[in-house]
Motif scaffolding. Structure first.
Motif, PDB file in Angstrom:
ATOM      1  N   ASP A 182      43.663  43.939  44.941  1.00 53.49           N
ATOM      2  CA  ASP A 182      44.015  45.426  44.674  1.00 53.49           C
ATOM      3  C   ASP A 182      43.785  45.228  42.914  1.00 53.49           C
ATOM      4  OD1 ASP A 182      45.514  47.992  44.996  1.00 53.49           O
ATOM      5  OD2 ASP A 182      46.781  46.952  43.142  1.00 53.49           O
ATOM      6  N   ILE A 183      43.149  46.278  42.461  1.00 53.35           N
ATOM      7  CA  ILE A 183      43.081  46.007  40.920  1.00 53.35           C
ATOM      8  C   ILE A 183      44.238  46.417  39.948  1.00 53.35           C
ATOM      9  CG2 ILE A 183      41.844  47.527  38.961  1.00 53.35           C
ATOM     10  CD1 ILE A 183      39.477  47.780  40.715  1.00 53.35           C
ATOM     11  N   LEU A 184      45.161  47.236  40.537  1.00 60.93           N
ATOM     12  CA  LEU A 184      46.218  47.653  39.881  1.00 60.93           C
ATOM     13  C   LEU A 184      47.365  46.383  39.880  1.00 60.93           C
ATOM     14  CD1 LEU A 184      48.430  49.426  38.358  1.00 60.93           C
ATOM     15  CD2 LEU A 184      48.916  50.452  40.465  1.00 60.93           C
ATOM     16  N   GLN A 185      47.402  45.757  40.792  1.00 55.91           N
ATOM     17  CA  GLN A 185      48.387  44.418  40.974  1.00 55.91           C
ATOM     18  C   GLN A 185      47.797  43.544  40.273  1.00 55.91           C
ATOM     19  OE1 GLN A 185      51.385  44.673  42.425  1.00 55.91           O
ATOM     20  NE2 GLN A 185      51.380  42.592  41.343  1.00 55.91           N
ATOM     21  N   ALA A 186      46.412  43.212  40.306  1.00 60.53           N
ATOM     22  CA  ALA A 186      46.065  42.218  39.460  1.00 60.53           C
ATOM     23  C   ALA A 186      46.116  42.437  38.159  1.00 60.53           C
ATOM     24  CB  ALA A 186      44.398  41.969  39.973  1.00 60.53           C
ATOM     25  N   ALA A 187      45.837  43.722  37.678  1.00 57.97           N
ATOM     26  CA  ALA A 187      46.094  43.959  36.118  1.00 57.97           C
ATOM     27  C   ALA A 187      47.574  43.828  35.687  1.00 57.97           C
ATOM     28  CB  ALA A 187      46.015  45.380  35.953  1.00 57.97           C
ATOM     29  N   LYS A 188      48.451  44.067  36.577  1.00 59.78           N
ATOM     30  CA  LYS A 188      50.082  43.847  36.095  1.00 59.78           C
ATOM     31  C   LYS A 188      50.274  42.246  36.168  1.00 59.78           C
ATOM     32  CE  LYS A 188      52.003  47.910  38.372  1.00 59.78           C
ATOM     33  NZ  LYS A 188      52.870  48.370  39.519  1.00 59.78           N
ATOM     34  N   ASP A 189      49.748  41.553  36.904  1.00 53.66           N
ATOM     35  CA  ASP A 189      49.955  40.168  36.971  1.00 53.66           C
ATOM     36  C   ASP A 189      49.121  39.508  35.911  1.00 53.66           C
ATOM     37  OD1 ASP A 189      51.199  40.057  39.531  1.00 53.66           O
ATOM     38  OD2 ASP A 189      49.672  39.628  40.692  1.00 53.66           O
ATOM     39  N   VAL A 190      47.975  40.123  35.374  1.00 52.88           N
ATOM     40  CA  VAL A 190      47.123  39.651  34.025  1.00 52.88           C
ATOM     41  C   VAL A 190      48.058  39.815  33.037  1.00 52.88           C
ATOM     42  CG1 VAL A 190      45.277  39.788  32.718  1.00 52.88           C
ATOM     43  CG2 VAL A 190      44.973  39.216  35.297  1.00 52.88           C
ATOM     44  N   LEU A 191      48.644  40.954  32.848  1.00 50.30           N
ATOM     45  CA  LEU A 191      49.482  41.386  31.761  1.00 50.30           C
ATOM     46  C   LEU A 191      50.816  40.369  31.714  1.00 50.30           C
ATOM     47  CD1 LEU A 191      49.053  45.269  31.758  1.00 50.30           C
ATOM     48  CD2 LEU A 191      48.734  43.865  29.548  1.00 50.30           C
ATOM     49  N   GLY A 192      51.132  40.239  32.807  1.00 48.94           N
ATOM     50  CA  GLY A 192      52.394  39.341  32.748  1.00 48.94           C
ATOM     51  C   GLY A 192      52.170  37.962  32.180  1.00 48.94           C
ATOM     52  N   ARG A 193      51.151  37.519  32.642  1.00 49.68           N
ATOM     53  CA  ARG A 193      50.722  36.137  32.010  1.00 49.68           C
ATOM     54  C   ARG A 193      50.326  36.177  30.400  1.00 49.68           C
ATOM     55  NH1 ARG A 193      47.939  32.520  36.667  1.00 49.68           N
ATOM     56  NH2 ARG A 193      48.784  33.470  38.562  1.00 49.68           N
TER      57      ARG A 193
ATOM     58  N   HIS B 119      30.220  48.458  32.461  1.00 46.45           N
ATOM     59  CA  HIS B 119      29.847  48.258  33.812  1.00 46.45           C
ATOM     60  C   HIS B 119      30.541  47.171  34.354  1.00 46.45           C
ATOM     61  CE1 HIS B 119      27.046  51.611  33.632  1.00 46.45           C
ATOM     62  NE2 HIS B 119      26.642  51.022  32.388  1.00 46.45           N
ATOM     63  N   ASP B 120      30.692  45.832  33.523  1.00 47.42           N
ATOM     64  CA  ASP B 120      30.828  44.467  34.211  1.00 47.42           C
ATOM     65  C   ASP B 120      32.293  44.522  34.544  1.00 47.42           C
ATOM     66  OD1 ASP B 120      31.606  44.883  31.808  1.00 47.42           O
ATOM     67  OD2 ASP B 120      30.836  42.719  31.105  1.00 47.42           O
ATOM     68  N   ALA B 121      33.096  45.107  34.019  1.00 50.50           N
ATOM     69  CA  ALA B 121      34.608  45.009  34.443  1.00 50.50           C
ATOM     70  C   ALA B 121      35.340  46.099  34.341  1.00 50.50           C
ATOM     71  CB  ALA B 121      35.404  44.080  33.424  1.00 50.50           C
ATOM     72  N   PRO B 122      36.268  46.605  35.624  1.00 51.39           N
ATOM     73  CA  PRO B 122      37.089  47.946  35.635  1.00 51.39           C
ATOM     74  C   PRO B 122      37.946  47.998  34.445  1.00 51.39           C
ATOM     75  CG  PRO B 122      36.827  46.881  37.721  1.00 51.39           C
ATOM     76  CD  PRO B 122      36.332  46.034  36.841  1.00 51.39           C
ATOM     77  N   LEU B 123      38.513  46.802  33.892  1.00 52.11           N
ATOM     78  CA  LEU B 123      39.411  46.795  32.990  1.00 52.11           C
ATOM     79  C   LEU B 123      39.355  45.604  31.873  1.00 52.11           C
ATOM     80  CD1 LEU B 123      42.295  48.274  31.717  1.00 52.11           C
ATOM     81  CD2 LEU B 123      43.589  46.407  33.277  1.00 52.11           C
ATOM     82  N   LEU B 124      39.434  45.735  30.505  1.00 55.13           N
ATOM     83  CA  LEU B 124      39.549  44.744  29.644  1.00 55.13           C
ATOM     84  C   LEU B 124      41.019  44.963  28.868  1.00 55.13           C
ATOM     85  CD1 LEU B 124      36.225  45.159  27.644  1.00 55.13           C
ATOM     86  CD2 LEU B 124      36.619  43.892  29.669  1.00 55.13           C
ATOM     87  N   ILE B 125      41.619  43.608  28.776  1.00 58.38           N
ATOM     88  CA  ILE B 125      42.779  43.642  28.113  1.00 58.38           C
ATOM     89  C   ILE B 125      42.834  42.813  26.827  1.00 58.38           C
ATOM     90  CG2 ILE B 125      45.166  43.337  28.695  1.00 58.38           C
ATOM     91  CD1 ILE B 125      44.696  43.479  31.572  1.00 58.38           C
ATOM     92  N   GLY B 126      43.743  43.376  25.840  1.00 60.52           N
ATOM     93  CA  GLY B 126      43.961  42.517  24.766  1.00 60.52           C
ATOM     94  C   GLY B 126      45.432  42.636  24.356  1.00 60.52           C
ATOM     95  N   VAL B 127      45.963  41.467  23.907  1.00 59.90           N
ATOM     96  CA  VAL B 127      47.197  41.319  23.540  1.00 59.90           C
ATOM     97  C   VAL B 127      47.391  40.927  21.966  1.00 59.90           C
ATOM     98  CG1 VAL B 127      49.603  40.568  24.033  1.00 59.90           C
ATOM     99  CG2 VAL B 127      48.547  41.227  25.817  1.00 59.90           C
ATOM    100  N   GLU B 128      48.038  41.722  21.338  1.00 55.60           N
ATOM    101  CA  GLU B 128      48.074  41.205  19.777  1.00 55.60           C
ATOM    102  C   GLU B 128      49.350  40.944  19.402  1.00 55.60           C
ATOM    103  OE1 GLU B 128      46.088  43.692  16.835  1.00 55.60           O
ATOM    104  OE2 GLU B 128      44.944  44.665  18.373  1.00 55.60           O
TER     105      GLU B 128
ATOM    106  N   LEU C  69      39.223  39.788  40.575  1.00 52.80           N
ATOM    107  CA  LEU C  69      39.761  38.623  39.620  1.00 52.80           C
ATOM    108  C   LEU C  69      40.306  39.044  38.545  1.00 52.80           C
ATOM    109  CD1 LEU C  69      36.113  36.732  39.908  1.00 52.80           C
ATOM    110  CD2 LEU C  69      37.997  36.683  41.514  1.00 52.80           C
ATOM    111  N   GLY C  70      41.442  38.247  38.134  1.00 47.81           N
ATOM    112  CA  GLY C  70      42.014  38.434  36.953  1.00 47.81           C
ATOM    113  C   GLY C  70      41.607  37.475  36.234  1.00 47.81           C
ATOM    114  N   LEU C  71      41.156  37.402  35.001  1.00 44.88           N
ATOM    115  CA  LEU C  71      40.869  36.428  34.103  1.00 44.88           C
ATOM    116  C   LEU C  71      41.765  36.649  32.868  1.00 44.88           C
ATOM    117  CD1 LEU C  71      37.988  37.236  35.586  1.00 44.88           C
ATOM    118  CD2 LEU C  71      36.671  36.272  33.928  1.00 44.88           C
ATOM    119  N   VAL C  72      42.053  35.326  32.165  1.00 47.26           N
ATOM    120  CA  VAL C  72      42.827  35.251  31.068  1.00 47.26           C
ATOM    121  C   VAL C  72      41.971  34.272  30.138  1.00 47.26           C
ATOM    122  CG1 VAL C  72      44.974  34.528  29.820  1.00 47.26           C
ATOM    123  CG2 VAL C  72      44.918  35.618  31.882  1.00 47.26           C
ATOM    124  N   GLU C  73      41.818  34.708  28.808  1.00 43.72           N
ATOM    125  CA  GLU C  73      40.963  33.799  28.076  1.00 43.72           C
ATOM    126  C   GLU C  73      39.682  33.259  28.535  1.00 43.72           C
ATOM    127  OE1 GLU C  73      42.134  33.122  24.635  1.00 43.72           O
ATOM    128  OE2 GLU C  73      43.306  34.785  24.920  1.00 43.72           O
TER     129      GLU C  73
END
Length: 590
Positions: A524-535, A581-590, A511-515
């Motif tokens: 796929d974790i990598l592809q989901a991460a790229k898609d989330v970063l794009g958004r 433990h709850d998420a393989p990746l957290l993302i922040g954009v400033e 799952l890719g979450l935004v806000e």
């Protein structure tokens, strides 16, 4: 025991045990000093048992339907716990559950067909409980390379012995727990009981209650003190309930060098890394070309693996069977521990984490005074790595599990000793709790403000602009502005089938979450991460922060850094190891 040990009782145990462990989670994390003071024993036990409990199927209904047996339910629990085992204590718990199932299904000498294993009594009777607890204790001891008394192993043995005599196993567990400081020097010095032993005592009390007995909900009083010792006037409430102090004669026990948790040493000079992985070791030896079910070949390879890992470090625990094993060890050379697994079978889900020294103290629980005595920041964190980052930035930390309780948050604020405190809840659901804790702190004369951070990456952004020498109100406004200017997202795995804003997800989906909202479902974790970063970068941005969780695949950060650099030339990237433990990746954009 008014109720039999059947599948219904196991289901009741799952519910009661999960609830009881959660209630004691912060306390177990706070008193976790052996084998290493990494402050996560409670969290590990909670997550492991909850995974086991969620796997148990519900009762089958309808004409002619037959419910599963207690042994089958326990085997299901053991398998799920093996797959999701966390840390030393979680690995031992998984093997304990497997031993309970084996104890129920293995007849003792002289067993009469149609009676409970090893008992000659009706199925589900007290003798069946004794057989299950004996099997659990035996399996737990066998899984640990160097068993040490004064740990959860001691509690397991005491409960099994009591059940075998027809006595109350929960009461025996509580007595064994109270005696643990006298068996281990590390516990006596810290004036606490063993955290893993407390966890198993809680579970045994829940099991006794599930069988219809009136077991106390508190295995030991949370404010118990040593006999004859008075509470000091004006003593402050700690961040978690007060640990139990040792009884008379405590301190006689000494640490066993190289032993495990049953293992390890709290001396601060122990191994640097915790290595865990699942190992597939099916069939006969790979050299003979045979396949099929687990046999002597697999057993020989597991024995060889034990022999190879044992001299590399301590806290060695190997549990499992039927072709799948869980391996846990503390070592100086993480690569050598993984290579040993390659020689025995196919290791996967490899997790390597840095171990704190005794001087560092628990990494994810409790509050550490910040450098400035006049003002402090208390940050709620979901992982040990994030806790370390926050402490480096001058904040005191509290684990996310403990922060669900207002009193724990208030205690963390008090423990800073500061007259001005900024509180970072780092989760939307914690805002009401944080507000109540801040209100209570103000009644005690502490200026306390809640920075409305909704994610850990917003908390990091707020800490980056924190300046203790500014006026408090100005500092609060600056931190709030920095947090609000940080968009947050995450990549996680679905725990079960559910409706989301992106459609229906299945258990195990990426799952890719935004806000906070599910933006995409993938595999796929990598592809989901790229898609989330794009958004997240579509509206613009200057800095991307990536926080890697324990389940993050190897090379994820490097691939994402390349992706950001190629698609967004002016954007910088920071990478942190959060160990959440709850998420393989957290993302922040400033």
């Amino acid at each position: 025991m008014p109720h039999p040990l059947d599948a219904a009782a196991v289901r009741r145990w799952c519910t009661l045990g999960s609830r009881s462990l959660r209630a004691h989670c912060a306390r177990m994390d706070a008193i976790n000093v052996f084998p290493v003071p990494d402050g996560d024993t409670g969290t590990n036990l909670c997550l492991t048992f909850e995974a086991a409990a969620e796997a148990v199927p519900g009762p089958v209904s309808g004409p002619g339907a037959a419910d599963v047996t207690a042994g089958a339910a326990l085997r299901t629990m053991a398998r799920a716990a093996l797959l999701k085992a966390r840390g030393n204590s979680g690995t031992i718990l998984a093997e304990y559950l497997r031993g309970m199932a084996h104890g129920l299904s293995t007849p003792a000498p002289g067993h009469t067909p149609g009676t409970a294993p090893g008992s000659g009594s009706a199925p589900g009777s007290a003798a069946a409980l004794a057989a299950a607890l004996r099997g659990g204790a035996r399996a737990a001891y066998d899984a640990v390379a160097h068993p040490v008394e004064g740990t959860m192993l001691t509690v397991a043995a005491a409960a099994a012995d009591a059940a075998g005599r027809g006595d109350d196993p929960a009461a025996a567990a509580r007595r064994a727990l109270a005696a643990t400081p006298g068996q281990l020097g590390a516990l006596a010095r810290a004036e606490v009981v063993d955290a893993g032993a407390l966890g198993l005592t809680v579970l045994l009390g829940a099991l006794w209650t599930a069988l219809g007995e009136d077991a106390p909900q508190e295995p030991v009083p949370s404010d118990a003190t040593e006999p004859g010792r008075e509470q000091e006037p004006g003593a402050r409430t700690p961040a978690a309930p007060e640990p139990v102090l040792p009884g008379p004669g405590a301190g006689a026990g000494e640490d066993v060098p190289g032993s495990g948790h049953a293992g390890g040493s709290a001396s601060g000079s122990g191994p640097e890394f915790e290595v865990m992985y699942l190992l597939e070791a099916e069939g006969a030896d790979a050299t003979d070309g045979a396949g099929g079910a687990e046999g002597p070949g697999a057993a020989d390879r597991i024995a060889a693996l034990r022999a190879r890992l044992d001299p590399l470090g301590d806290s060695l625990v190997i549990g499992g069977g039927d072709g799948l094993w869980s391996v846990h060890v503390h070592v100086h050379d993480a690569g050598a521990a993984v290579e040993a697994g390659l020689a025995a079978g196919r290791p996967h889900r490899i997790r390597i984490a840095h171990l704190p020294s005794a001087q560092e103290g628990p990494a994810a629980c409790g509050a550490a005074p910040p450098p400035a005595p006049g003002r402090a920041v208390v940050a709620v964190v979901p992982g040990a790595g994030l806790a370390g980052l926050c402490r480096e930035a001058g904040a005191a930390t509290l684990s996310a599990d403990a922060a669900a309780d207002r009193d724990a948050l208030l205690a963390a604020v008090r423990a800073t000793g500061a007259s001005e405190v900024a509180l970072l809840p780092n989760a939307t659901e914690l805002h009401p709790v944080a507000a109540r804790a801040a209100d209570a702190a103000r009644t005690e004369g502490i200026r306390c403000a809640v920075i409305p951070t909704r994610a850990a990456v917003q908390g990091l952004a707020a800490l980056a602009v924190h300046q203790p020498d500014r006026r408090f109100d100005e500092d609060v406004v600056t931190m709030t502005s920095a947090a609000g200017a940080t968009r947050y997202g995450e990549v996680t795995l679905a725990a079960r089938q559910a409706w989301t804003s992106a459609g229906v997800c299945q258990a195990g989906d990426v799952l890719g979450l935004v806000e906070g909202d599910v933006a995409l479902i993938g595999d796929d974790i990598l592809q989901a991460a790229k898609d989330v970063l794009g958004r997240m970068l579509a509206p613009g941005g200057e800095l991307v922060t990536l926080v890697l969780g324990e389940e993050a695949p190897d090379g994820l950060a490097a691939e994402l850094e390349k992706h950001v650099k190629a698609a967004h030339l002016a954007v910088d990237t920071l990478v942190y190891t959060g160990r959440q433990h709850d998420a393989p990746l957290l993302i922040g954009v400033e």
